[in-house]
Design an enzyme around this catalytic site. Sequence first.
Site, PDB file in Angstrom:
ATOM      1  N   TYR A   1      24.534 -42.065 -23.409  1.00  0.00           N
ATOM      2  CA  TYR A   1      24.530 -40.172 -23.393  1.00  0.00           C
ATOM      3  C   TYR A   1      24.646 -39.373 -22.861  1.00  0.00           C
ATOM      4  O   TYR A   1      24.532 -38.433 -23.938  1.00  0.00           O
ATOM      5  CB  TYR A   1      22.683 -40.492 -23.538  1.00  0.00           C
ATOM      6  CG  TYR A   1      21.065 -41.012 -24.166  1.00  0.00           C
ATOM      7  CD1 TYR A   1      21.969 -42.213 -24.370  1.00  0.00           C
ATOM      8  CD2 TYR A   1      20.482 -39.978 -25.012  1.00  0.00           C
ATOM      9  CE1 TYR A   1      20.591 -42.790 -25.638  1.00  0.00           C
ATOM     10  CE2 TYR A   1      19.818 -40.696 -25.956  1.00  0.00           C
ATOM     11  CZ  TYR A   1      19.843 -42.472 -26.073  1.00  0.00           C
ATOM     12  OH  TYR A   1      19.030 -42.841 -27.126  1.00  0.00           O
TER      13      TYR A   1
ATOM     14  N   LYS B   1      24.361 -55.899 -19.710  1.00  0.00           N
ATOM     15  CA  LYS B   1      25.302 -56.500 -21.130  1.00  0.00           C
ATOM     16  C   LYS B   1      26.589 -57.094 -20.250  1.00  0.00           C
ATOM     17  O   LYS B   1      27.706 -56.583 -20.588  1.00  0.00           O
ATOM     18  CB  LYS B   1      25.741 -55.765 -22.324  1.00  0.00           C
ATOM     19  CG  LYS B   1      26.726 -56.413 -23.145  1.00  0.00           C
ATOM     20  CD  LYS B   1      25.733 -57.496 -23.540  1.00  0.00           C
ATOM     21  CE  LYS B   1      26.616 -58.538 -25.685  1.00  0.00           C
ATOM     22  NZ  LYS B   1      25.056 -59.624 -25.562  1.00  0.00           N
TER      23      LYS B   1
ATOM     24  N   ASP C   1      20.435 -58.581 -25.499  1.00  0.00           N
ATOM     25  CA  ASP C   1      19.930 -59.234 -26.658  1.00  0.00           C
ATOM     26  C   ASP C   1      18.635 -60.077 -26.120  1.00  0.00           C
ATOM     27  O   ASP C   1      17.442 -60.575 -26.659  1.00  0.00           O
ATOM     28  CB  ASP C   1      21.244 -59.857 -26.781  1.00  0.00           C
ATOM     29  CG  ASP C   1      22.122 -59.961 -25.781  1.00  0.00           C
ATOM     30  OD1 ASP C   1      22.157 -60.926 -24.695  1.00  0.00           O
ATOM     31  OD2 ASP C   1      23.646 -61.664 -26.589  1.00  0.00           O
TER      32      ASP C   1
ATOM     33  N   ASP D   1      10.683 -48.702 -27.577  1.00  0.00           N
ATOM     34  CA  ASP D   1      10.363 -48.884 -28.397  1.00  0.00           C
ATOM     35  C   ASP D   1       9.862 -50.124 -28.558  1.00  0.00           C
ATOM     36  O   ASP D   1       8.525 -50.504 -29.261  1.00  0.00           O
ATOM     37  CB  ASP D   1      10.919 -48.283 -29.920  1.00  0.00           C
ATOM     38  CG  ASP D   1      11.044 -47.169 -29.640  1.00  0.00           C
ATOM     39  OD1 ASP D   1      10.744 -46.421 -29.064  1.00  0.00           O
ATOM     40  OD2 ASP D   1      11.350 -46.749 -30.914  1.00  0.00           O
TER      41      ASP D   1
END
Length: 360
Positions: A140, A191, A223, A251
């Site tokens: 970000y 990751k 994942d 979310d």
Amino acid sequence: MYRIVLLPGDGIGPEIMAVAAKVLTAVADKFELAFDCQTALVGGAAIDAVGHPLPPETLELCQNSHAVLLAAVGGEKWDNLPSHLRPEQALLGLRSGLKLFANIRPAKILPQLIDASTLKREVVEGVDLVVVRELTGGIYFGQPKGIFTDSNGVRRGVNTMAYLETEIDRIAHVAFQTARLRRKQVCSVDKSNVLEVSQLWRERVTAIGQQYPDVTLTHMYVDNCAMQLVRNPRQFDVILTANLFGDILSDEAAMLTGSIGMLPSASLGEAGKPGLFEPVHGSAPDIAGKDIANPIAQVLSIAMMLRYGLQQPQAADAIELAVSLVLDQGKRTGDIMAPGCERVGCQAMGEAIVAQIHSL
Ligand code: IPM
Ligand code: MG
């Protein structure tokens, strides 16, 4: 006297903030607390009024407060503005301007709402987890970023996922300390099979974990975590992860609980500095102004503000209990409506919660 900044923002923001203001008054009466609340412009409302999503006066007011309560920002009306003028920039500006590096997003299923989840009862029953998301670093904010044109006139979009080890260490401490107050399990999500930034993340989280021998640390690829959250969400206590992964996973975790309209979040910086407390959901422009929004996430954000920002755990408990009792009475907004329940609007839900707080 606590100085609180209220940022209603856009869409359903003003309606749910009106409920929040009443709940604050009720809590102040009940627990003999004094709140000095000031309302300021943010998001699209600020763009319309003064041409900028985060006016400097708003940021300054927040920096000089004890806590900031935000509703939501954004809407179609402002979607075509250049990216530095979009309402979402207000959130990023508040996060960096208040140095809010730790985002705490609990996802706990309330027994009254199990059947509101899109997942099977036996999967979601008992889910009680917290996503600890790094909030001021990673992709970000990493440099370089932008859309660049090369010598052949071909454009290239760039963002950079980067973490300083100091940034990893401080968010790891938050996760381990959060776990100590819960079931003492941290699952760090990365990751690292592909990304160097994740390899450093995993190394530092492991090192910090050694300072918390009472907390069990595991690691999971992002994942796999996305899959495990819908396969067996009860395995998680505290999920520690980077900014982008946390955005997505929080979310997903929210949906386990039935409605994103129920979930509060806290964004915290250094101890003693103001935190920001807000619902996880957005401004829901499609239902704005109709008095049908669910104000519960906003109300529970006040509870998080009292617990994590103002060290008033009893008042926080009271709000959470009042919400639970109102659900026991069968009152529901449309998003969590179930057979046999009574459908109420946003303000009526707020009044029911206020009445419960008074009668505790
Ligand atoms: C969130 C939101 C924000 C984010 C957007 C609106 C900038 O999705 O708080 O999760 O990506 O962090
Ligand atoms: Mg998000």
